[in-house]
Design a protein around this motif. Sequence first.
Motif, short mmCIF file in Angstrom:
data_model
loop_
_atom_site.label_atom_id
_atom_site.label_comp_id
_atom_site.label_asym_id
_atom_site.label_seq_id
_atom_site.Cartn_x
_atom_site.Cartn_y
_atom_site.Cartn_z
N TRP A 122 -21.89 32.81 -13.80
CA TRP A 122 -22.44 33.85 -12.93
C TRP A 122 -23.58 34.59 -13.63
N ARG A 123 -23.40 34.90 -14.92
CA ARG A 123 -24.47 35.59 -15.65
C ARG A 123 -25.73 34.73 -15.73
N ASP A 124 -25.56 33.40 -15.72
CA ASP A 124 -26.69 32.47 -15.84
C ASP A 124 -27.19 32.00 -14.48
N ARG A 125 -26.73 32.64 -13.41
CA ARG A 125 -27.10 32.18 -12.06
C ARG A 125 -28.60 32.25 -11.81
N ALA A 126 -29.31 33.12 -12.53
CA ALA A 126 -30.77 33.18 -12.36
C ALA A 126 -31.41 31.83 -12.70
N ARG A 127 -30.84 31.13 -13.67
CA ARG A 127 -31.35 29.80 -14.03
C ARG A 127 -31.17 28.84 -12.85
N ARG A 129 -30.75 29.71 -9.69
CA ARG A 129 -31.59 30.20 -8.59
C ARG A 129 -33.05 29.81 -8.82
N GLU A 130 -33.52 29.93 -10.05
CA GLU A 130 -34.90 29.54 -10.38
C GLU A 130 -35.11 28.06 -10.11
N THR A 133 -35.34 27.55 -6.31
CA THR A 133 -36.54 28.09 -5.65
C THR A 133 -37.82 27.51 -6.23
N VAL A 159 -29.64 28.99 -2.42
CA VAL A 159 -30.13 30.31 -2.80
C VAL A 159 -29.47 31.39 -1.93
N ASP A 163 -27.20 34.44 -3.31
CA ASP A 163 -27.55 35.82 -2.97
C ASP A 163 -26.56 36.46 -2.01
#
Length: 192
Positions: A122-127, A129-130, A133, A159, A163
């Motif tokens: 969860w903490r690495d979800r930006a990876r 998501r990136e 997208t 995504v 979100d």
Amino acid sequence: MTYWDPIPTVRALVGQPHPLWRGDRVSRDWSAPAPDGWEQRDWRSVPGPFYAADSDNCLTGRQCAPDHVMYDDGYGSEFVYRQPRTPAEVHALTCAAECEPFGAYGGDGDAHWTPELVRDWWRDRARVREWATGAGWGPWATAPSDWMNDAACGARAYVAHIDGDLGAYLRGYLFRLAEGRAARPGESLPEL
């Protein structure tokens, strides 16, 4: 959100006619490990019991389970971006698993995920998501190819899931991992 355990539904399908097919029986217990093992699971697979490891590139998964399966943008390998929450969703995901030529799906994620690993994901979800997208999906959305358009739609759905309700699902899953059961109404769920 209350966690719903899909494993009993998966196990009940073994040897039975698949609800989405005419007469063909489910050949394997999809709650078992993937042939290539948990260690080879795709890093984008969301925490939960189901994942894919070293799948093919035949692009069959989204034909059965567009709300659960996504493709890698480079090779077309499959992974699970949304865990099933109803029997109908289990049927869709097992259809995808049955159609994947290498049988690369596994359903033993509960034996491997820990609260710490879920929180790390969860903490690495930006990876993730990136990737979803920025992986070049834009041109796929307008390509003269149905499967490319569908894959681009899947990236957008992934995504939206990240979100949207994925955090609530994972909190319920954390409770399940820690307590061995779904939370009862009124019980507080762990934080991510």
